[in-house]
Design a protein around this motif. Sequence first.
Motif, PDB file in Angstrom:
ATOM      1  N   VAL A 123       0.762  -1.290   0.016  1.00 20.81           N
ATOM      2  CA  VAL A 123       0.066   0.035  -0.120  1.00 20.81           C
ATOM      3  C   VAL A 123       0.896   1.351  -0.082  1.00 20.81           C
ATOM      4  O   VAL A 123       1.451   1.533   0.970  1.00 20.81           O
ATOM      5  CB  VAL A 123      -0.953   0.074   1.323  1.00 20.81           C
ATOM      6  CG1 VAL A 123      -1.860   1.250   1.163  1.00 20.81           C
ATOM      7  CG2 VAL A 123      -1.964  -0.977   1.334  1.00 20.81           C
ATOM      8  N   PRO A 124       0.856   2.015  -1.209  1.00 22.94           N
ATOM      9  CA  PRO A 124       1.555   3.234  -1.104  1.00 22.94           C
ATOM     10  C   PRO A 124       1.143   4.420  -0.216  1.00 22.94           C
ATOM     11  O   PRO A 124      -0.082   4.571  -0.508  1.00 22.94           O
ATOM     12  CB  PRO A 124       1.819   3.635  -2.680  1.00 22.94           C
ATOM     13  CG  PRO A 124       0.818   2.944  -3.164  1.00 22.94           C
ATOM     14  CD  PRO A 124       0.299   1.694  -2.354  1.00 22.94           C
ATOM     15  N   VAL A 125       2.087   5.100   0.375  1.00 26.84           N
ATOM     16  CA  VAL A 125       1.466   6.067   1.266  1.00 26.84           C
ATOM     17  C   VAL A 125       2.241   7.286   0.918  1.00 26.84           C
ATOM     18  O   VAL A 125       3.745   7.334   1.020  1.00 26.84           O
ATOM     19  CB  VAL A 125       1.574   5.940   2.672  1.00 26.84           C
ATOM     20  CG1 VAL A 125       1.175   7.078   3.363  1.00 26.84           C
ATOM     21  CG2 VAL A 125       0.731   4.647   3.111  1.00 26.84           C
ATOM     22  N   TYR A 142      17.751   5.483   5.728  1.00 24.93           N
ATOM     23  CA  TYR A 142      16.192   5.640   6.294  1.00 24.93           C
ATOM     24  C   TYR A 142      15.605   7.220   5.811  1.00 24.93           C
ATOM     25  O   TYR A 142      14.606   7.610   6.437  1.00 24.93           O
ATOM     26  CB  TYR A 142      16.401   5.884   7.509  1.00 24.93           C
ATOM     27  CG  TYR A 142      16.783   4.601   8.485  1.00 24.93           C
ATOM     28  CD1 TYR A 142      15.850   3.494   8.332  1.00 24.93           C
ATOM     29  CD2 TYR A 142      17.890   4.283   8.941  1.00 24.93           C
ATOM     30  CE1 TYR A 142      16.321   2.537   9.028  1.00 24.93           C
ATOM     31  CE2 TYR A 142      18.441   3.315   9.765  1.00 24.93           C
ATOM     32  CZ  TYR A 142      17.719   2.120   9.502  1.00 24.93           C
ATOM     33  OH  TYR A 142      17.914   1.039  10.096  1.00 24.93           O
ATOM     34  N   GLN A 143      16.224   7.661   4.366  1.00 24.30           N
ATOM     35  CA  GLN A 143      15.936   8.858   4.058  1.00 24.30           C
ATOM     36  C   GLN A 143      14.489   8.597   3.454  1.00 24.30           C
ATOM     37  O   GLN A 143      13.879   7.720   2.971  1.00 24.30           O
ATOM     38  CB  GLN A 143      16.725   9.422   2.859  1.00 24.30           C
ATOM     39  CG  GLN A 143      18.010   9.744   3.098  1.00 24.30           C
ATOM     40  CD  GLN A 143      18.205  10.998   4.062  1.00 24.30           C
ATOM     41  OE1 GLN A 143      17.469  12.031   3.302  1.00 24.30           O
ATOM     42  NE2 GLN A 143      18.751  10.932   5.096  1.00 24.30           N
ATOM     43  N   LEU A 144      13.424   9.760   3.666  1.00 27.54           N
ATOM     44  CA  LEU A 144      12.104   9.669   3.208  1.00 27.54           C
ATOM     45  C   LEU A 144      12.046  10.047   1.838  1.00 27.54           C
ATOM     46  O   LEU A 144      12.620  11.079   1.499  1.00 27.54           O
ATOM     47  CB  LEU A 144      11.317  10.683   4.104  1.00 27.54           C
ATOM     48  CG  LEU A 144      11.228  10.384   5.675  1.00 27.54           C
ATOM     49  CD1 LEU A 144      10.520  11.456   6.279  1.00 27.54           C
ATOM     50  CD2 LEU A 144      10.686   9.074   5.891  1.00 27.54           C
ATOM     51  N   GLY A 145      11.618   9.245   1.004  1.00 28.93           N
ATOM     52  CA  GLY A 145      11.346   9.459  -0.487  1.00 28.93           C
ATOM     53  C   GLY A 145       9.708  10.307  -0.442  1.00 28.93           C
ATOM     54  O   GLY A 145       9.159  10.858   0.342  1.00 28.93           O
ATOM     55  N   MET A 149       6.043   2.399   1.160  1.00 26.26           N
ATOM     56  CA  MET A 149       5.108   1.082   0.923  1.00 26.26           C
ATOM     57  C   MET A 149       4.831   0.796   2.647  1.00 26.26           C
ATOM     58  O   MET A 149       5.655   0.255   3.172  1.00 26.26           O
ATOM     59  CB  MET A 149       5.742   0.061   0.174  1.00 26.26           C
ATOM     60  CG  MET A 149       6.022   0.563  -1.245  1.00 26.26           C
ATOM     61  SD  MET A 149       4.539   1.107  -2.251  1.00 26.26           S
ATOM     62  CE  MET A 149       3.883  -0.495  -2.505  1.00 26.26           C
ATOM     63  N   PHE A 150       3.511   0.451   2.606  1.00 26.28           N
ATOM     64  CA  PHE A 150       3.096  -0.148   4.223  1.00 26.28           C
ATOM     65  C   PHE A 150       2.245  -1.272   3.812  1.00 26.28           C
ATOM     66  O   PHE A 150       1.641  -1.558   2.674  1.00 26.28           O
ATOM     67  CB  PHE A 150       2.259   0.891   4.803  1.00 26.28           C
ATOM     68  CG  PHE A 150       2.882   1.983   5.403  1.00 26.28           C
ATOM     69  CD1 PHE A 150       3.380   2.040   6.819  1.00 26.28           C
ATOM     70  CD2 PHE A 150       3.116   3.201   4.637  1.00 26.28           C
ATOM     71  CE1 PHE A 150       3.940   2.929   7.405  1.00 26.28           C
ATOM     72  CE2 PHE A 150       3.859   4.186   5.408  1.00 26.28           C
ATOM     73  CZ  PHE A 150       4.265   4.154   6.799  1.00 26.28           C
TER      74      PHE A 150
END
Length: 254
Positions: A123-125, A142-145, A149-150
């Motif tokens: 599930v893309p968030v 751990y960089q945020l894109g 995906m959850f």
Amino acid sequence: YQFTQFGWTHITLLMVVATASCMIKNMYDGMIWFFVPVCLVIWNDVYAYVFGRFWGKTPLIKLSPKKTWEGFIGAFITTVIFALWAGMLMSTFDYMICSQEELTVQPFPELHCKYDPVFIASVPVKIPAWLKPLNACLPEQYQLGDAMMFMPFVWHAINMAMFASLIAPFGGFFASGFKRAFRIKDFGDLIPGHGGITDRMDCQIIMSVFVAVYRATFIHSPKQLSVARILSQVDMLSEHDKRELLHRLQAALS
């Protein structure tokens, strides 16, 4: 008097047997369906006390004078946050997500299984823009894109957290009213100052039933066939049917 006792006996059996069967079913379907709800109720109970103890001013309900709106709301917020963390953490262990095929005396059996779609990140968030500055403090891995995906279980954990925060506490309110009707403070005295086991399990009773019903209603997990599950069905066949099954297997494998 006899009919009153007869009625109470049946109500007690219904509550104990029904809730226990739901708990056992949840454990067989994967320990995560047991541990996460239990932890959510405990977390909610603890933080309702913490927020109520330090910031509570507005009484929530007369049946439980120590319950406050501040504790209720604070516990709700922290329980949802905890559900996110607990759901992602526990779903990384096969022991938690794999269903149990048979009873065993081994305390921590080594389980391996094909992952249920509920535990696969699919599930893309989208990551909000206001969180992007956190990348300056995070390591490269751990960089945020733009999106993450959850796994669907995380959303189910949030739903369980909302139930544990908004509905399950009413199990405690019901128990409080029940105790007041009989003019007793606690159901037991095993834990000094906190009552007995029943006093600590009032919310868990409602939670276990909810999880079992929730899974049966909203989570349609395909049954994974295994040798152990097939053999358990074969054991229930008659001798004639077992011989016929053997002949058909031999014909299919020849």
